[in-house]
Design a protein around this motif. Structure first.
Motif, PDB file in Angstrom:
ATOM      1  N   LYS A   1       0.837  -1.203   0.000  1.00 26.20           N
ATOM      2  CA  LYS A   1       0.000   0.000   0.000  1.00 26.20           C
ATOM      3  C   LYS A   1       0.870   1.251   0.000  1.00 26.20           C
ATOM      4  N   LEU A   2       0.562   2.141  -0.934  1.00 23.18           N
ATOM      5  CA  LEU A   2       1.400   3.324  -1.088  1.00 23.18           C
ATOM      6  C   LEU A   2       0.617   4.608  -0.860  1.00 23.18           C
ATOM      7  N   ALA A   3       1.298   5.597  -0.315  1.00 24.47           N
ATOM      8  CA  ALA A   3       0.774   6.961  -0.329  1.00 24.47           C
ATOM      9  C   ALA A   3       1.494   7.628  -1.494  1.00 24.47           C
ATOM     10  N   MET A   4       0.727   7.991  -2.518  1.00 26.09           N
ATOM     11  CA  MET A   4       1.369   8.544  -3.717  1.00 26.09           C
ATOM     12  C   MET A   4       1.195  10.048  -3.763  1.00 26.09           C
TER      13      MET A   4
ATOM     14  N   GLY B   1      -3.926  14.076   6.242  1.00 21.87           N
ATOM     15  CA  GLY B   1      -5.188  13.350   6.056  1.00 21.87           C
ATOM     16  C   GLY B   1      -4.977  11.879   5.686  1.00 21.87           C
ATOM     17  N   ILE B   2      -3.728  11.481   5.478  1.00 21.81           N
ATOM     18  CA  ILE B   2      -3.442  10.091   5.082  1.00 21.81           C
ATOM     19  C   ILE B   2      -3.237   9.230   6.331  1.00 21.81           C
ATOM     20  N   PRO B   3      -3.896   8.076   6.412  1.00 24.51           N
ATOM     21  CA  PRO B   3      -3.615   7.192   7.557  1.00 24.51           C
ATOM     22  C   PRO B   3      -2.261   6.504   7.344  1.00 24.51           C
ATOM     23  N   VAL B   4      -1.197   7.192   7.737  1.00 25.25           N
ATOM     24  CA  VAL B   4       0.149   6.722   7.398  1.00 25.25           C
ATOM     25  C   VAL B   4       0.449   5.338   7.994  1.00 25.25           C
ATOM     26  N   HIS B   5      -0.205   5.007   9.140  1.00 20.61           N
ATOM     27  CA  HIS B   5       0.049   3.687   9.732  1.00 20.61           C
ATOM     28  C   HIS B   5      -0.444   2.563   8.816  1.00 20.61           C
ATOM     29  N   GLU B   6      -1.279   2.932   7.830  1.00 22.25           N
ATOM     30  CA  GLU B   6      -1.775   1.899   6.889  1.00 22.25           C
ATOM     31  C   GLU B   6      -0.971   1.833   5.605  1.00 22.25           C
ATOM     32  N   VAL B   7       0.041   2.672   5.459  1.00 22.73           N
ATOM     33  CA  VAL B   7       0.811   2.608   4.209  1.00 22.73           C
ATOM     34  C   VAL B   7       2.178   1.972   4.453  1.00 22.73           C
TER      35      VAL B   7
ATOM     36  N   ILE C   1      10.195  13.177   8.761  1.00 26.91           N
ATOM     37  CA  ILE C   1       9.031  13.034   9.641  1.00 26.91           C
ATOM     38  C   ILE C   1       8.597  11.584   9.855  1.00 26.91           C
ATOM     39  N   TYR C   2       8.650  10.778   8.794  1.00 33.83           N
ATOM     40  CA  TYR C   2       8.080   9.423   8.873  1.00 33.83           C
ATOM     41  C   TYR C   2       9.168   8.346   8.863  1.00 33.83           C
TER      42      TYR C   2
END
Ligand SMILES: Nc1nc2c(ncn2[C@@H]2O[C@H](COP(=O)(O)OP(=O)(O)OP(=O)(O)O)[C@@H](O)[C@H]2O)c(=O)[nH]1
Length: 392
Positions: free
Chosen positions: A2-5, A92-98, A126-127
């Motif tokens: 799963k990616l945050a693009m 707004g991105i659920p980063v724990h899911e990416v 940050i991440y």
């Protein structure tokens, strides 16, 4: 996986927009979140699939929504100045899911070329999730300034990401095509290759269980260690049979069964060769690639461990790498068996050396022109004997 693009600039935004479309069409579930960032309002409005509230306009006070006109130093500056606005969308991105971030940009322009490395640096601070880049090199016919932008951005982007996946427009453009039509086709190629690669780590509920399925961690480990990556792809159409039919034939056993297995194995090994030796997203010598990952995708009755193992071994020999992973990705409903090869840590890339050479020439040229510009203008505006006087 799963990616945050995040698409930066026009090319980056269009590519992410296409990824969202691909995701919806194929149900591959790789795009957990999609954001577009640009300094040109019209480019953001031209997107179709990225949600409107996930489109961020930066640099309004400097360029009034009109883009930076291929000035990538300005692109980097406004990205730094407005990073909080970009972060607002990322919040707004659920980063724990990416599993990772993917920052996409064309490196030849201004906004994405300058902004993408700035954003990558920010995300890494940050991440803890890996931050990958997808950088598009300009065509060699686009001119000196685009080449210079790309060479400088490439150098910076590689430094700031955990791995830079590169796509070279130059080796994909076709003659006689409109630029727009050409880009649409190219973007589809990009999304197909990277879509299958990243989709491999994302097995969906109800999907057939593969013999040795590729996991997200294998993609991450292949990309770990940094540097530059390229992707090869080859596919062959196959008839999709209902598994019942094939199973009953297999249970019947005998010669036909052996023939099927041999044919499946041979198809896989030939697809692996075609993918590695055919057109890569960034053309390069595959020998010396530090790590590789082979993903065989298709209906599971067309995938077998023996074929994948042979393909993997062949890749080990060709690259000289001890770190070659391989596995399958059951993919139903597309009528193809496809081989995707990720070559990570490639270093023998003549195209980059050529790009840098042209960029240095363009830089020297620009400096010459700038240094002479004042004298030339003075000579033009003033008469030879200085007989004329300005008004005030
Ligand atoms: N593959 C692909 N490349 C593109 C596309 N659009 C533009 N490019 C390439 O990307 C480079 C950068 O262009 P843009 O992304 O339009 O530039 P930008 O980041 O929006 O920056 P400015 O327009 O200068 O503000 C160009 O040199 C092209 O090579 C596209 O849709 N697909």
């Amino acid at each position: 996986m799963k990616l945050a693009m995040i698409g930066f600039g026009q090319a980056g935004g269009k590519i992410v927009d296409k990824f969202v479309e691909y995701d919806a069409q194929t149900g591959s579930q790789i795009v957990r979140a999609a954001v577009a960032v640009n300094s040109a309002k019209a480019d953001l409005m031209g997107l179709t699939n990225i949600p409107k509230d996930q489109r961020v306009l930066i640099g309004q006070s400097r360029v009034k929504g009109h883009g930076v006109g291929a000035d990538n130093e300005l692109g980097a500056e406004i990205a730094e100045e407005d990073i909080d606005e970009v972060q607002g969308a990322i919040d707004g991105i659920p980063v724990h899911e990416v599993d990772a971030f993917l920052v996409c940009a064309g490196l030849g322009g201004g906004t994405g070329s300058g902004g993408a490395p700035v954003l990558a640096k920010h995300l890494k601070r940050i991440y803890t999730e890996p931050v990958y880049g997808l950088g598009v090199l300009p065509g060699s016919d686009e001119g000196g300034i685009y080449t210079l932008n790309a060479a400088r951005s490439f150098q910076t982007f590689v430094r700031e990401v955990d791995n830079l996946l590169v796509f070279d427009n130059d080796s994909w453009r076709k003659t006689g095509e409109s630029v727009q039509g050409g880009y649409d086709e190219i973007n589809e190629e990009i999304v197909k290759r990277f879509g299958i690669l990243f989709g491999a780590g994302e097995v969906q509920a109800g999907q057939e269980i593969a013999e040795s399925v590729v996991d997200s961690s294998e993609i991450i480990n292949t990309l770990a260690g940094g540097g530059v990556s390229t992707v090869g792809y080859a596919e062959e159409e196959v008839e999709e049979q209902s598994s019942g039919g094939l199973l009953s034939r297999l249970r019947g056993g005998g010669e036909e069964d052996d023939l099927d297995t041999a044919h499946t194995t041979n198809r896989i090994t030939s697809l692996v060769r075609k993918a590695a030796l055919g057109r890569l997203t960034l053309p390069c010598e595959i020998e010396g690639a530090e790590r590789a990952l082979l993903v065989m995708a298709g209906p599971s009755q067309y995938l077998n461990r023996k074929g994948i193992e042979r393909g993997r071994k062949w890749l080990e020999e060709q690259t000289g790498s001890m770190e070659v992973r391989g596995g399958d990705y059951p993919l139903k409903g597309r009528g193809i068996v496809a081989s995707v090869i990720l070559l990570s840590g490639v270093t023998n890339v003549p195209r980059i050396k050529e790009l840098q050479q042209v960029a240095i020439e363009a830089q020297d040229n620009l400096e010459d022109i700038r240094s002479q510009s004042e004298t030339n203008l003075h000579e033009l505006v003033n008469d030879d004997e200085d007989e004329l006087e300005s008004l005030f």
